[in-house]
Design an enzyme around this catalytic site. Structure first.
Site, short mmCIF file in Angstrom:
data_model
loop_
_atom_site.label_atom_id
_atom_site.label_comp_id
_atom_site.label_asym_id
_atom_site.label_seq_id
_atom_site.Cartn_x
_atom_site.Cartn_y
_atom_site.Cartn_z
N GLY A 137 0.81 -1.22 0.00
CA GLY A 137 0.00 0.00 0.00
C GLY A 137 0.84 1.26 0.00
N LEU A 138 0.99 1.85 -1.17
CA LEU A 138 1.69 3.14 -1.27
C LEU A 138 0.72 4.21 -1.79
N HIS A 143 -2.79 10.85 -3.73
CA HIS A 143 -1.33 10.81 -3.91
C HIS A 143 -0.92 9.56 -4.67
N GLY A 245 12.66 1.99 -3.19
CA GLY A 245 13.62 0.90 -3.38
C GLY A 245 12.92 -0.40 -3.77
N GLU A 371 3.41 1.46 -11.06
CA GLU A 371 4.87 1.44 -10.83
C GLU A 371 5.53 2.65 -11.48
N THR A 373 4.11 6.16 -13.90
CA THR A 373 3.51 6.26 -15.24
C THR A 373 4.63 6.45 -16.29
P1 TGC Z 1 12.68 12.40 -4.39
O1 TGC Z 1 12.95 13.65 -3.61
O2 TGC Z 1 13.19 12.31 -5.79
O3 TGC Z 1 13.20 11.14 -3.61
C1 TGC Z 1 12.90 10.92 -2.23
C2 TGC Z 1 13.93 9.95 -1.67
O4 TGC Z 1 13.82 8.69 -2.35
C3 TGC Z 1 15.05 8.38 -3.01
N1 TGC Z 1 14.70 7.74 -4.28
C4 TGC Z 1 14.83 6.44 -4.49
N2 TGC Z 1 15.31 5.45 -3.71
C5 TGC Z 1 15.30 4.22 -4.20
N3 TGC Z 1 14.81 3.91 -5.43
C6 TGC Z 1 14.31 4.88 -6.25
N4 TGC Z 1 13.80 4.56 -7.43
C7 TGC Z 1 14.30 6.22 -5.79
N5 TGC Z 1 13.88 7.39 -6.29
C8 TGC Z 1 14.12 8.32 -5.36
C9 TGC Z 1 15.74 9.71 -3.19
O5 TGC Z 1 17.13 9.56 -3.30
C10 TGC Z 1 15.35 10.42 -1.91
O6 TGC Z 1 16.14 9.90 -0.85
P2 TGC Z 1 16.59 10.86 0.36
O7 TGC Z 1 17.43 9.97 1.20
O8 TGC Z 1 17.32 12.00 -0.28
O9 TGC Z 1 15.32 11.30 1.03
O10 TGC Z 1 11.10 12.17 -4.37
P3 TGC Z 1 9.93 12.96 -5.06
O11 TGC Z 1 8.92 13.21 -3.99
O12 TGC Z 1 10.46 14.13 -5.84
O13 TGC Z 1 9.32 11.87 -6.07
C11 TGC Z 1 10.09 11.36 -7.09
C12 TGC Z 1 9.28 10.41 -8.00
C13 TGC Z 1 8.18 11.17 -8.71
C14 TGC Z 1 10.24 9.88 -9.03
C15 TGC Z 1 8.73 9.23 -7.24
O14 TGC Z 1 8.01 9.59 -6.15
C16 TGC Z 1 7.98 8.22 -8.11
O15 TGC Z 1 8.61 7.29 -8.56
N6 TGC Z 1 6.62 8.35 -8.34
C17 TGC Z 1 5.86 7.30 -8.98
C18 TGC Z 1 5.05 6.58 -7.93
C19 TGC Z 1 4.98 5.11 -8.18
O16 TGC Z 1 5.72 4.53 -8.94
N7 TGC Z 1 4.06 4.46 -7.49
C20 TGC Z 1 3.92 3.06 -7.61
C21 TGC Z 1 2.98 2.51 -6.56
S1 TGC Z 1 3.12 0.77 -6.35
C22 TGC Z 1 2.45 0.12 -7.72
O17 TGC Z 1 2.09 0.75 -8.65
C23 TGC Z 1 2.37 -1.34 -7.71
S2 TGC Z 1 1.62 -2.01 -9.08
C24 TGC Z 1 2.02 -3.58 -8.75
C25 TGC Z 1 1.58 -4.57 -9.73
O18 TGC Z 1 0.37 -4.89 -9.73
O19 TGC Z 1 2.48 -5.11 -10.44
P1 FAD Z 2 -1.76 10.66 -11.09
O1 FAD Z 2 -0.53 10.69 -10.25
O2 FAD Z 2 -2.92 11.47 -10.68
O3 FAD Z 2 -1.35 11.02 -12.59
C1 FAD Z 2 -2.30 11.43 -13.57
C2 FAD Z 2 -1.52 11.89 -14.80
O4 FAD Z 2 -0.72 13.02 -14.47
C3 FAD Z 2 -0.56 10.82 -15.32
O5 FAD Z 2 -0.55 10.83 -16.72
C4 FAD Z 2 0.80 11.27 -14.78
O6 FAD Z 2 1.89 10.84 -15.60
C5 FAD Z 2 0.64 12.78 -14.82
N1 FAD Z 2 1.52 13.47 -13.88
C6 FAD Z 2 1.55 13.36 -12.53
N2 FAD Z 2 2.52 14.12 -12.01
C7 FAD Z 2 3.16 14.70 -13.05
C8 FAD Z 2 4.27 15.58 -13.18
N3 FAD Z 2 4.98 15.99 -12.11
N4 FAD Z 2 4.63 15.98 -14.42
C9 FAD Z 2 3.97 15.54 -15.52
N5 FAD Z 2 2.90 14.71 -15.47
C10 FAD Z 2 2.52 14.29 -14.24
N6 FAD Z 2 -0.32 1.30 -6.14
C11 FAD Z 2 0.14 0.72 -5.01
O7 FAD Z 2 0.62 1.38 -4.09
N7 FAD Z 2 0.10 -0.64 -4.87
C12 FAD Z 2 -0.41 -1.46 -5.84
O8 FAD Z 2 -0.42 -2.68 -5.68
C13 FAD Z 2 -0.92 -0.85 -7.03
N8 FAD Z 2 -1.52 -1.64 -7.97
C14 FAD Z 2 -2.15 -1.02 -9.03
C15 FAD Z 2 -2.92 -1.80 -9.90
C16 FAD Z 2 -3.60 -1.19 -10.94
C17 FAD Z 2 -4.46 -2.01 -11.84
C18 FAD Z 2 -3.48 0.20 -11.16
C19 FAD Z 2 -4.20 0.87 -12.31
C20 FAD Z 2 -2.73 0.97 -10.30
C21 FAD Z 2 -2.07 0.37 -9.21
N9 FAD Z 2 -1.37 1.14 -8.28
C22 FAD Z 2 -0.86 0.56 -7.14
C23 FAD Z 2 -1.37 2.60 -8.38
C24 FAD Z 2 -0.42 3.17 -9.42
O9 FAD Z 2 0.90 3.08 -8.99
C25 FAD Z 2 -0.85 4.61 -9.69
O10 FAD Z 2 -2.07 4.56 -10.42
C26 FAD Z 2 0.20 5.38 -10.46
O11 FAD Z 2 1.37 5.57 -9.69
C27 FAD Z 2 -0.32 6.75 -10.94
O12 FAD Z 2 -0.96 7.44 -9.91
P2 FAD Z 2 -2.44 8.06 -10.16
O13 FAD Z 2 -3.28 6.99 -10.72
O14 FAD Z 2 -2.84 8.71 -8.90
O15 FAD Z 2 -2.22 9.14 -11.29
#
Ligand code: TGC
Ligand code: FAD
Length: 392
Positions: A137-138, A143, A245, A371, A373
């Site tokens: 849960g992230l 957010h 990470g 993971e 976008t």
């Molecule tokens: P930022 O200030 O850049 O970084 C905060 C701290 O995190 C460190 N860091 C990392 N560490 C490890 N791995 C990485 N990839 C890292 N990226 C950044 C960074 O060094 C810093 O550390 P410290 O010690 O200086 O505090 O953070 P920000 O708030 O500006 O955000 C950066 C951004 C946008 C790249 C990041 O938040 C991001 O990747 N956003 C996307 C969110 C995301 O991917 N959510 C996924 C949710 S889980 C999911 O979708 C599961 S789907 C599963 C499935 O069904 O397969």
């Molecule tokens: P938003 O963050 O609202 O983004 C909307 C649009 O705005 C996107 O096109 C994005 O690229 C764009 N955008 C956002 N910020 C910026 C920027 N700074 N500059 C330019 N463009 C920007 N999450 C978990 O924690 N655990 C899970 O197991 C998990 N499983 C998932 C399973 C499914 C089927 C789906 C659809 C999602 C899942 N997610 C999970 C959530 C997923 O990680 C988020 O949907 C994803 O990170 C995008 O967040 P959001 O949907 O809130 O879109």
């Protein structure tokens, strides 16, 4: 659904770069998908049900914790084997790969890396066999791309923590036994907590009406004054870097997984185009169709090489987060483009559940979103090459 006649493309003889162990692991996963996933997956997706019957098989092929050490029940494999397993599972269905990704990289990985020995021994062996299923849960309603803004929080109540908040879009949530949940403490510092099903105030409602990843169960995690025992806090890492990470590991697996979906679409379109006769000849003989096939195999080959090299870097402990982002972004985009082109090559049959292509295409809409976008990963590369953040 048609019988599974899949033949994996390997245009640049990448198999020659694999070890005996890689090939054995990959072939076991490939055979298992053909036998256990292909026959049931279309119906599961149509019904929007996660096929729980495959959990034990996933565990047997090493899909739960491929790189987690054997002493904790994992398969103790290297990163290329992990990637190959993800590739083969996603060849069957991205939703099934999602279940394995979450279990391995988002639940077992943080417990292994950030947990203490007691937590490792308590949870990892059961997660490896599938006796326990986990979720991560992230993401929150407000957010997603910006997880650092999360509002889910916990307070220190002396002998326990009190957890409040909500997570959404959580894979595996509706049936998970445990959830690794990221929440802020009273100082605003992010920590991971293991929340167990049955804790009072913890609920996991399912999210319905998805057009994508229908064979994967998605839901919310809701916490209303949940008392979490203090021993359930992951002690060895905090801050946003801790969940990020875990994402590095899962995104790496997706970079491989997407190749599997693309290979399945390409292979289906190639076979269909050689059999489908229009204007007196197989459509494979028309230049426009050959252009599609030639571009598909070129892009698959490039993606395979990218993933393989990234796997080598990961094995050496040298892969950077930005390199992983590039591979996730490129390979998922490659796969969704191929799915769309392959669907067109099948004409009307392309929209039918007789073939896997439309299911892959719709699944990949989630894969290109979760993971991180497509655009977020581009910004990560942009930051890496310029040193300037364009996020905020
Ligand atoms: P930022 O200030 O850049 O970084 C905060 C701290 O995190 C460190 N860091 C990392 N560490 C490890 N791995 C990485 N990839 C890292 N990226 C950044 C960074 O060094 C810093 O550390 P410290 O010690 O200086 O505090 O953070 P920000 O708030 O500006 O955000 C950066 C951004 C946008 C790249 C990041 O938040 C991001 O990747 N956003 C996307 C969110 C995301 O991917 N959510 C996924 C949710 S889980 C999911 O979708 C599961 S789907 C599963 C499935 O069904 O397969
Ligand atoms: P938003 O963050 O609202 O983004 C909307 C649009 O705005 C996107 O096109 C994005 O690229 C764009 N955008 C956002 N910020 C910026 C920027 N700074 N500059 C330019 N463009 C920007 N999450 C978990 O924690 N655990 C899970 O197991 C998990 N499983 C998932 C399973 C499914 C089927 C789906 C659809 C999602 C899942 N997610 C999970 C959530 C997923 O990680 C988020 O949907 C994803 O990170 C995008 O967040 P959001 O949907 O809130 O879109």
């Amino acid at each position: 659904m048609k019988p599974d006649l899949f033949q994996a493309p390997d245009y640049y003889n990448i198999d020659d770069l694999l070890t005996e162990e890689h090939l054995m692991v990959r072939n076991a996963a490939r055979d298992w998908v053909k036998k256990e996933v292909s026959p049931i997956i279309e119906e599961a997706a149509q019904k929007a049900e996660f096929p729980k019957s495959i959990i034990s098989g996933l565990a047997e092929i090493g899909a739960f914790g491929p790189y987690i050490p054997a002493e904790y029940g994992g398969a103790g494999l290297d990163q290329i084997s992990y990637g190959l397993i993800m590739q083969e599972i996603e060849r069957g269905d991205s939703g099934v790969r999602s279940t394995a990704s979450v279990q391995s990289s988002l639940v077992m990985y943080p417990i292994w890396k950030y947990g203490n020995e007691e937590q490792r021994k308590k949870y990892l062996p059961k997660l490896a066999t599938g006796e326990f299923m986990g979720s991560f849960g992230l993401t929150e309603p407000d957010h997603g791309s910006n997880p650092g803004g999360m509002t889910t929080n916990f307070k220190d109540k002396g002998d326990h923590y009190l957890l409040n908040g909500a997570k959404m879009w959580i894979s595996n949530s509706p049936f998970c036994d445990i959830a690794v949940v990221w929440a802020k403490n009273e100082e605003g510092r992010i920590h991971g907590l293991i929340v167990e099903r049955g804790m009072e105030g913890f609920s996991t409602p399912e999210t319905h009406n998805k057009w994508s990843l229908r064979a994967s169960a998605t839901g919310e995690l809701i916490f209303q004054d949940v008392k979490v025992p203090k021993e359930n806090l992951l002690p060895n890492k905090s801050g946003l870097g801790a969940p990020l990470g875990c994402l590095d590991s899962a995104r790496y697996g997706i970079a491989w997984g997407a190749i599997g979906a693309a290979m399945d679409c390409y292979d289906t379109a190639l076979r269909y185009s050689k059999e489908r006769i229009q204007f007196g000849q197989p459509i494979a003989g028309f230049q426009l169709q050959q252009k599609k096939l030639a571009e598909m195999i070129t892009e698959i080959t490039k993606a395979q090489l990218l993933a393989f090299r990234l796997g080598q870097l990961k094995n050496e402990g040298k892969a950077t987060s930005a390199q992983i982002s590039m591979a996730k972004r490129n390979n998922v985009d490659m796969a969704i483009t191929i799915a769309r082109e392959a669907r067109q090559m099948l004409g009307g049959m392309g929209i039918s559940g007789e073939y896997s292509i439309m299911r892959h295409m719709m699944n990949l809409e989630s894969v290109i979103t979760y993971e991180g976008t497509h655009d977020i990963h581009l910004l990560i590369t942009g930051l890496d090459v310029t040193g300037i953040s364009a996020f905020k």
